[in-house]
Design an enzyme around this catalytic site. Structure first.
Site, PDB file in Angstrom:
ATOM      1  N   SER A  12      52.098  14.036  58.502  1.00 41.64           N
ATOM      2  CA  SER A  12      50.970  14.623  57.765  1.00 41.64           C
ATOM      3  C   SER A  12      50.686  13.950  56.429  1.00 41.64           C
ATOM      4  CB  SER A  12      51.211  16.122  57.535  1.00 41.64           C
ATOM      5  OG  SER A  12      51.107  16.833  58.744  1.00 41.64           O
ATOM      6  N   LYS A  19      47.363  12.264  56.128  1.00 40.93           N
ATOM      7  CA  LYS A  19      46.086  12.995  56.074  1.00 40.93           C
ATOM      8  C   LYS A  19      45.222  12.666  54.855  1.00 40.93           C
ATOM      9  CE  LYS A  19      47.867  16.862  58.823  1.00 40.93           C
ATOM     10  NZ  LYS A  19      48.321  18.273  58.773  1.00 40.93           N
ATOM     11  N   TYR A  67      44.399  10.268  66.194  1.00 41.39           N
ATOM     12  CA  TYR A  67      45.110  11.151  65.257  1.00 41.39           C
ATOM     13  C   TYR A  67      46.614  11.103  65.500  1.00 41.39           C
ATOM     14  CZ  TYR A  67      46.861  15.382  63.034  1.00 41.39           C
ATOM     15  OH  TYR A  67      47.589  16.271  62.275  1.00 41.39           O
ATOM     16  N   TYR A 117      50.000  22.988  51.899  1.00 43.57           N
ATOM     17  CA  TYR A 117      49.545  24.110  52.733  1.00 43.57           C
ATOM     18  C   TYR A 117      49.726  25.458  52.026  1.00 43.57           C
ATOM     19  CZ  TYR A 117      50.316  20.202  55.891  1.00 43.57           C
ATOM     20  OH  TYR A 117      50.325  18.965  56.464  1.00 43.57           O
ATOM     21  N   VAL A 158      56.259  16.360  58.272  1.00 44.72           N
ATOM     22  CA  VAL A 158      57.390  16.896  59.027  1.00 44.72           C
ATOM     23  C   VAL A 158      58.367  15.797  59.448  1.00 44.72           C
ATOM     24  CG1 VAL A 158      56.141  18.928  59.849  1.00 44.72           C
ATOM     25  CG2 VAL A 158      56.055  16.806  61.184  1.00 44.72           C
TER      26      VAL A 158
END
Length: 619
Positions: free
Chosen positions: A71, A74, A196, A248, A266
């Site tokens: 992530s 992103k 992705y 988040y 992660v």
């Protein structure tokens, strides 16, 4: 990479080594297991890297061990999308509001179906779909090239992790189809979902992430390679999203505790940065219940507390935007003036102010500069503004800076900009409904000479030309000699004419001649090696009618140490060595007077030169 001074490196390395030693004992959390390949990570792996915007790197532990970016990709994918599409277009596909939800939550606007932000999976999938849609055949190469430029080395995709994600990413696939249902993704989502999964499977190291973080801290400029994969405008938006959404449903607590834009993954990576200063990266696979690296969060917390890195814990800027300022009486150009001009300049030099600005001219710095200039220019009308030490003029501040220059000009102040080439300023200013040329100079000395010319021009109407003979005018300081001796010298001297750009004296020539300027202008230059390692020509002095040059080699007999060039068409009276020797034999008193006059003239020049060198020590 810039070499790190050993003493500094020892201190920083010691700090990181202590953190690494202590937090290696922290055994909470476990590697992600919902993607089978990630579950294979070694829980003991642990690395910490810090990269500065100056290109220095400090690291300890497993900083070169590869893992997948996950992530953390992103915000960078969103930055790439902002390069390819307008902000208005992306705003129709993904929002920028914190969701308060977990990374894999299906958090969509109820009316539009738009994901809340690009940091959650739904927003990231929508963003990557736009990159795929831009060029379906080259999207993977485009993304890898972009990420490689950020990291400063060629990156690749871990195909095993990609296949593992692809075969187990049912929730993400469901999100993709839901986005297709709302028209956020325009085509079959399977191809963009593959992109992705590949994006998340890009292999990096802790070292790579630190360089990428430093690139964001440096407004999109990679301080290790010099590349600029991102613009400052895009970088600002990326950092804002990382600060508010990067962790988040932990984002609020993160800002409260750590206070830095950040992104976790992660795969065990955490990336954070202090804009304008440094980038931080950690790698440790064990995650907490929110999906963040346990050791990475702990290290960032301690670094923020112990080093004061929080954006909300910044000290007020107390350093002045003005490095130094002084009046025109304290510094003059290296152009020597005739006696009457020098006298007039001395009377009027207080009308000049020389100001050396420094640092980054952001809003706060410009506000201080404007305030200080209003006081400095209260009783002066020529401003020489030297900006050589201004490291940056942000685009947002540029208009304010130019408005101040325009305001000064409208109030009657003439602004001469020195050493401003790196700021890329416009050629003109809008003054009195017209575009007026803004005088800019590559060297400070040129600006000082121009300022002096302005003073002389302003004083021409009330200056009465002195009554002198040609010998008095062209022999200048030799006016100190008795008339008979002065005439004897004049009879011995030859008049030589020179065209513009003629080389009058060449370095290494024998010093057999003494020159006295009759008309025109002559400049002495020497070659000097600059900080860039290149050889540059630097002006030592410029002489006008009534002044002499070449006297040091003439008196010492040593070879010439500099070049002399005619700036204009002109002429000089020249005394040759054999005539001087003859005069010494037959008119010793005339020679004695000449030597005394030359000594006084040299004393004046050396005194001024010494003062200028002393002044330079404080710039």
């Amino acid at each position: 990479m810039i070499d790190t001074p050993s003493s500094t490196a020892d201190v920083i390395q010691g700090l990181l080594a202590d953190l690494h030693r202590r937090y290696s004992l922290l055994e909470d959390g476990a590697p992600a297991d919902y993607i089978p390949e990630l579950a294979k990570a070694n829980p003991s792996d642990f690395g910490i890297s810090i990269a500065t915007v100056d290109g220095r790197l400090y690291e300890v532990g497993d900083t070169r061990k590869p893992f997948t970016i996950q992530s953390i990709s992103k915000p960078f994918a969103y930055g790439l999308a902002l390069k390819l599409f307008s902000g208005q277009h992306l705003a129709t596909k993904v929002g920028v509001e914190p969701s308060g939800d977990a990374f894999n939550a299906i958090s969509l606007d109820q009316k539009t179906g738009r994901p809340r932000n690009p940091m959650i999976n739904a927003g990231a999938i929508a963003t990557t779909a736009q990159i795929w849609n831009h060029d379906p055949h080259q999207a993977e190469a485009l993304m890898l090239d972009f990420f490689s430029e950020l990291a400063g080395r060629r990156l690749s995709i871990d195909r095993e992790v990609f296949q593992s994600e692809r075969s187990t990413g049912h929730r993400n696939r469901a999100i993709g189809h839901l986005l297709r249902n709302f028209g956020i993704i325009e085509d079959d989502p399977e191809e963009s979902l593959d992109l992705y999964f590949k994006q998340c499977s890009i292999t990096v190291t802790c070292h790579d992430l630190a360089v990428m973080a430093a690139t964001l801290a440096c407004q999109g400029h990679n301080p290790f390679t010099g590349a600029r994969p991102l613009t400052p405008e895009i970088t600002v938006r990326m950092l804002a999203l990382m600060a508010t959404c990067g962790t988040y449903d932990f984002a609020g607590q993160w800002l409260y505790d750590v206070g830095m834009p950040a992104k976790s993954g992660v795969g065990g990576g955490v990336l954070a940065m202090v804009p304008g200063r440094l980038g931080i990266a950690t790698y440790s696979p064990p995650l907490d219940v929110l999906g963040n690296s346990v050791r990475g969060i702990a290290v960032c917390n301690e670094l923020s507390d112990s080093l004061g890195l929080s954006l909300f814990n910044q000290y007020p800027q107390t350093s002045s935007t003005i490095r130094r300022s002084y009046k025109g009486t304290q510094r003059q150009s290296r152009r020597w003036r005739a006696v009457d001009q020098a006298r007039l300049l001395q009377e009027r030099r207080d009308a000049i102010r020389i100001v050396h600005a420094q640092g980054v001219l952001d809003f706060a710095a410009i506000e201080r500069l404007l305030s200080e200039l209003s006081e400095i220019m209260a009783d002066a009308w020529i401003l020489v503004l030297d900006v050589a030490h201004v490291t940056e003029l942000p685009e947002e501040s540029r208009g304010l800076f130019l408005n101040e220059l325009t305001s000064l000009r409208r109030s009657g102040v003439i602004v001469l900009l020195a050493r401003a080439q790196h700021l890329d300023l416009p050629r003109t200013l809008s003054v009195a409904s017209e575009e007026e040329e803004m005088p800019k100079f590559a060297q400070l000395d040129q600006a000082l000479e121009w300022a002096e010319d302005l003073l002389l021009k302003s004083g021409e109407e009330d200056r009465t030309p002195p009554f002198t003979t040609e010998i008095d005018q062209t022999l200048g300081f030799l006016g100190m000699l008795q008339p008979g001796h002065r005439q004897t010298l004049a009879d011995l001297m030859q008049c030589r004419t020179f065209a513009k750009d003629d080389l009058v004296i060449t370095k290494g020539d024998p010093g057999h001649e003494l020159f006295l300027v009759r008309e025109g202008r002559f400049t002495i230059t020497v070659e000097m090696r600059g900080s860039d390692g290149q050889t540059h020509e630097s002006r030592l002095a410029t002489f006008e009618p009534g002044m002499c040059f070449g006297e040091i080699s003439f008196l010492s007999g040593a070879p010439r140490t500099a070049n002399v060039t005619a700036d204009l068409d002109g002429s000089c009276w020249v005394l040759e060595r054999h005539d001087f020797d003859t005069l010494r034999q037959w008119e010793p008193d005339a020679v004695t007077e000449l030597l005394l006059a030359l000594t006084r003239d040299l004393g004046t020049k050396l005194a001024l030169t010494s003062y200028q060198l002393t002044l330079m020590e404080h710039l």
